[in-house]
Design a protein around this motif. Structure first.
Motif, mmCIF file in Angstrom:
data_model
loop_
_atom_site.group_PDB
_atom_site.id
_atom_site.type_symbol
_atom_site.label_atom_id
_atom_site.label_comp_id
_atom_site.label_asym_id
_atom_site.label_seq_id
_atom_site.Cartn_x
_atom_site.Cartn_y
_atom_site.Cartn_z
ATOM 1 N N GLY A 1 0.788 -1.236 0.000
ATOM 2 C CA GLY A 1 0.000 0.000 0.000
ATOM 3 C C GLY A 1 0.814 1.276 0.000
ATOM 4 N N LYS A 2 1.986 1.268 -0.654
ATOM 5 C CA LYS A 2 2.861 2.438 -0.615
ATOM 6 C C LYS A 2 2.801 3.281 -1.876
ATOM 7 N N THR A 3 1.906 2.912 -2.808
ATOM 8 C CA THR A 3 1.871 3.657 -4.079
ATOM 9 C C THR A 3 0.536 4.379 -4.267
ATOM 10 N N ASN A 4 -0.172 4.593 -3.171
ATOM 11 C CA ASN A 4 -1.510 5.188 -3.286
ATOM 12 C C ASN A 4 -1.487 6.600 -3.878
ATOM 13 N N ASP A 5 -0.379 7.327 -3.674
ATOM 14 C CA ASP A 5 -0.316 8.704 -4.185
ATOM 15 C C ASP A 5 0.419 8.777 -5.528
ATOM 16 N N PHE A 6 0.683 7.610 -6.164
ATOM 17 C CA PHE A 6 1.341 7.587 -7.469
ATOM 18 C C PHE A 6 0.289 7.671 -8.573
ATOM 19 N N SER A 7 0.638 8.341 -9.658
ATOM 20 C CA SER A 7 -0.251 8.318 -10.837
ATOM 21 C C SER A 7 -0.139 6.940 -11.483
ATOM 22 N N ASP A 8 -1.080 6.613 -12.372
ATOM 23 C CA ASP A 8 -1.056 5.308 -13.045
ATOM 24 C C ASP A 8 0.253 5.120 -13.822
ATOM 25 N N THR A 9 0.704 6.193 -14.479
ATOM 26 C CA THR A 9 1.955 6.115 -15.258
ATOM 27 C C THR A 9 3.137 5.853 -14.332
ATOM 28 N N GLU A 10 3.173 6.536 -13.195
ATOM 29 C CA GLU A 10 4.259 6.348 -12.222
ATOM 30 C C GLU A 10 4.246 4.926 -11.669
ATOM 31 N N LYS A 11 3.030 4.413 -11.431
ATOM 32 C CA LYS A 11 2.912 3.041 -10.915
ATOM 33 C C LYS A 11 3.474 2.034 -11.913
ATOM 34 N N GLU A 12 3.056 2.151 -13.170
ATOM 35 C CA GLU A 12 3.519 1.203 -14.193
ATOM 36 C C GLU A 12 5.040 1.240 -14.321
ATOM 37 N N SER A 13 5.600 2.451 -14.296
ATOM 38 C CA SER A 13 7.050 2.604 -14.391
ATOM 39 C C SER A 13 7.740 1.949 -13.192
ATOM 40 N N LEU A 14 7.164 2.157 -12.003
ATOM 41 C CA LEU A 14 7.749 1.596 -10.779
ATOM 42 C C LEU A 14 7.701 0.068 -10.797
ATOM 43 N N TYR A 15 6.549 -0.505 -11.206
ATOM 44 C CA TYR A 15 6.430 -1.965 -11.231
ATOM 45 C C TYR A 15 7.454 -2.574 -12.186
ATOM 46 N N SER A 16 7.652 -1.919 -13.316
ATOM 47 C CA SER A 16 8.633 -2.397 -14.292
ATOM 48 C C SER A 16 10.048 -2.318 -13.704
ATOM 49 N N THR A 17 10.340 -1.193 -13.054
ATOM 50 C CA THR A 17 11.667 -0.997 -12.438
ATOM 51 C C THR A 17 11.941 -2.050 -11.369
ATOM 52 N N ILE A 18 10.943 -2.316 -10.521
ATOM 53 C CA ILE A 18 11.123 -3.298 -9.442
ATOM 54 C C ILE A 18 11.216 -4.710 -10.007
ATOM 55 N N GLY A 19 10.305 -5.048 -10.932
ATOM 56 C CA GLY A 19 10.295 -6.406 -11.502
ATOM 57 C C GLY A 19 11.585 -6.738 -12.216
ATOM 58 N N LEU A 20 12.059 -5.812 -13.046
ATOM 59 C CA LEU A 20 13.302 -6.054 -13.784
ATOM 60 C C LEU A 20 14.517 -5.978 -12.865
ATOM 61 N N GLY A 21 14.462 -5.093 -11.871
ATOM 62 C CA GLY A 21 15.548 -5.014 -10.895
ATOM 63 C C GLY A 21 15.687 -6.322 -10.130
ATOM 64 N N ALA A 22 14.551 -6.916 -9.777
ATOM 65 C CA ALA A 22 14.558 -8.201 -9.059
ATOM 66 C C ALA A 22 15.155 -9.301 -9.925
ATOM 67 N N LEU A 23 14.723 -9.355 -11.171
ATOM 68 C CA LEU A 23 15.220 -10.368 -12.117
ATOM 69 C C LEU A 23 16.727 -10.229 -12.319
ATOM 70 N N LYS A 24 17.164 -9.015 -12.622
ATOM 71 C CA LYS A 24 18.584 -8.783 -12.916
ATOM 72 C C LYS A 24 19.457 -9.087 -11.697
ATOM 73 N N TYR A 25 19.038 -8.582 -10.545
ATOM 74 C CA TYR A 25 19.861 -8.776 -9.352
ATOM 75 C C TYR A 25 19.975 -10.255 -9.004
ATOM 76 N N PHE A 26 18.851 -10.978 -9.073
ATOM 77 C CA PHE A 26 18.850 -12.394 -8.698
ATOM 78 C C PHE A 26 19.798 -13.187 -9.595
ATOM 79 N N LEU A 27 19.827 -12.864 -10.881
ATOM 80 C CA LEU A 27 20.680 -13.597 -11.819
ATOM 81 C C LEU A 27 22.139 -13.158 -11.733
ATOM 82 N N LEU A 28 22.373 -11.901 -11.346
ATOM 83 C CA LEU A 28 23.747 -11.381 -11.335
ATOM 84 C C LEU A 28 24.463 -11.558 -10.001
#
Length: 590
Positions: free
Chosen positions: A420-447
């Motif tokens: 519940g930490k993205t309640n004040d984010f716009s939809d565009t900001e949310k989508e960007s954040l989810y992509s950043t976190i998802g890809l960051g998780a993938l990259k870090y785990f593999l690297l």
């Protein structure tokens, strides 16, 4: 810590009348259970002292404490001399070096290195194995760039051969003119679909032929489909216009699809080489090898090299009919790449199933007298496994890269929304954040795992805001940026302001000071895992610091507040610089 090395040389000269090289002196970080920050390993010095390790350490400790103002105490544990370095040294280091503009940058070293990675086939989409290859190749390139090298990123595309013709033939027979536009499929997925169609129809023909009494081997060889595909390859090699046009069209679809995936992964290339342009290379090198006596001809006219004296075997380098084998074109491509760029080093990022191939390739080039062969390196990496049943793949056998990326972003969305930490984010900001976190998780785990190790990738486990994960490091960066924003942070240094550090502050400054060393070690080992795990240690220690010191924003002493905010700012800069090398974005807020 060069002053410790110089002082130890002086001590050995003074105490034992011996001149020693600095390479003899081994410094380590003092283990946490002992007092001190720097440890000298004394064992290599006893041959100069002719005393026991303990007595030698005691002699050195007394000399250093008396003659070096930064050394304010010492203790001896067997053959280890633990030095306590004055806090004033660390405070000066922080103010004068760590906060300097150039602390996180390295001057160019004048050396050029090529990193070849990705190397896809144009008959199917990228999969999970390609993801590890791409992320590893990109991160190693960025590590070397950050360490002062000029880097050329190269992609050698396998765009010809029987496997490409299988997709082409199946599309011709059963495609009904489908295109990426008419189907809404990415081009690489569309071509991959017909590779699967070919396989299915080919298996049917094999079953029919075996039912008619043929052996399986005969059936595989004589099935009409495989014969047609072989005929198509022959026509392509002869430059048949219709086949070449179809090949260009379908490969074009694949490249458009690959570009989308590369963009999602955040990887790029300076130069593409295509096997269709390189598969005839290497024949000149075979002639050169024959003239030098490195290769020999057998009675049937085939050309070989005998590597048995090197513990390997005899290797075919040209068939009896004069056609190339893989090693032939790899010899030619290696020469072409060197001729194009004259690099000092060339790194091949390829899975460990090719270990033997590269051992042979590099050895042949060395025997041919190629001066640049010494700079060749195979960065071998292990396979990636998934917990069974965790993901469905498009083809049922391998995990598609686009599917995995989409699942990572979706998982990031679910986990972030639960908090519940993205309640004040716009939809565009949310989508960007989810992509950043998802890809960051993938990259870090593999690297974060050493390249050579096989690894088990669990998508759900990788997206955790606690523990050794990408999101934990991203969250730490966002926490610091939020703190700096609320404090209206402006950079300034009052060098006389601080005279005393808490244990955690000292520990954090020491860890941040290690960034240049960690970068150099990671680059030297071609291992992003060094950097990944260092960044985790930084994030973990910062959170300890954050919880142990009184609330920084409420600190009434302006000098202490500024100094601690400077520590926060440097920590954020180290995290951002290090994660950028790994290809991971860090958000300003989460």
């Amino acid at each position: 810590m060069n002053f410790i090395i110089t002082a130890t040389q002086d001590a050995v000269k003074h105490l034992y009348n011996q001149d020693i090289d600095e390479t003899v002196i081994n410094l380590q970080e003092t283990r946490k259970e002992f007092e001190g920050q720097v440890t000298i390993v004394v064992f290599p010095l006893v041959r100069f002292s002719k005393k026991s390790p303990e007595q030698t350490a005691d002699d050195l400790g007394k000399y250093l404490q008396k003659n070096v103002k930064e050394v304010e105490g010492f203790n001896v544990v067997k053959g280890f001399l633990n030095l306590s370095i004055a806090q004033s040294y660390w405070i000066n280091l922080f103010n004068n070096q760590l906060l300097a503009d150039d602390f996180l940058s390295v001057k160019p070293n004048g050396q050029k290195v090529m990193v070849e990675y990705s190397s896809p086939n144009t008959n199917k989409p990228l999969h999970l194995g390609h993801i590890r290859n791409n992320l590893l190749g990109y991160a190693v390139s960025e590590l070397l760039k950050a360490d002062g090298y000029e880097v050329i990123k190269v992609n050698l595309v396998n765009d010809r051969g029987i496997h490409i013709c299988k997709s082409m033939l199946a599309w011709q027979k059963w495609g009904n003119g489908e295109t990426p536009e008419s189907t809404g499929l990415k081009g690489d997925h569309l071509v991959g679909k017909y590779y699967v169609v070919f396989d299915k129809e080919y298996k049917k023909e094999i079953e029919t032929l075996t039912a008619e009494g043929n052996s399986e081997e005969e059936a595989k060889k004589n099935a009409p489909l495989i014969k047609e595909a072989q005929q198509m390859l022959l026509k392509w090699e002869q430059g048949d216009e219709e086949v070449v046009q179809l090949w260009k069209k379908m490969n074009g679809w694949v490249y458009e699809g690959f570009d989308v995936t590369y963009k999602k992964l955040g990887v790029d290339f300076d130069k593409y080489y295509y096997e269709s342009n390189t598969y005839l290379l290497g024949k000149d090198i075979v002639e050169e090898g024959l003239s030098k006596g490195v290769f020999f001809k057998k009675e049937d006219g085939s050309v070989w090299i005998d590597l048995t004296a090197d513990g390997l075997d005899q290797k075919l380098v040209l068939r009896a009919d004069g056609t190339s084998v893989y090693i032939t074109q790899d010899l030619g491509t290696a020469q072409m790449k060197y001729d194009d760029f004259h690099m000092d080093k060339s790194i091949y990022v390829v899975g460990n199933e090719q270990d033997y191939h590269f051992k042979v390739l590099f050895l042949i080039l060395d025997k041919l007298g190629k001066s640049w062969a010494k700079g060749l390196h195979h960065l071998s990496y292990g396979m990636v496994d998934l917990p069974s049943g965790k993901m469905k793949s498009r083809e049922g056998t391998v995990v598609d890269a686009d599917d995995l990326i989409a699942e990572m972003v979706e998982t990031a969305k679910q986990k972030t929304e639960e908090l519940g930490k993205t309640n004040d984010f716009s939809d565009t900001e949310k989508e960007s954040l989810y992509s950043t976190i998802g890809l960051g998780a993938l990259k870090y785990f593999l690297l974060k795992v050493e390249p050579k190790k096989r690894l088990l990738f669990n998508p759900a486990e990788s997206i955790d805001f606690q523990g050794n994960t990408g999101p934990f490091i991203q969250y730490t960066h966002a926490r610091i940026k939020s703190l700096l924003s609320r404090a209206n942070y402006q950079f300034s240094i009052d060098k006389a302001a601080i005279t005393q550090l808490s244990d955690t502050e000292l520990e954090l400054i020491m860890l941040l000071a290690k960034y240049p060393h960690e970068l150099a070690e990671a680059a030297k080992a071609y291992s992003p895992a060094y950097m990944a795990n260092y960044l985790y240690e930084v994030a973990k220690l910062f959170n300890k610091f954050y919880h142990e010191v009184p609330p920084i924003i409420k600190e009434e002493n302006a000098q202490i507040k500024q100094y601690r905010l400077n520590i926060c700012k440097l920590t954020a800069d180290v995290i951002k610089t290090g994660t950028k090398i790994l290809g991971i974005e860090v958000p300003e807020r989460m």
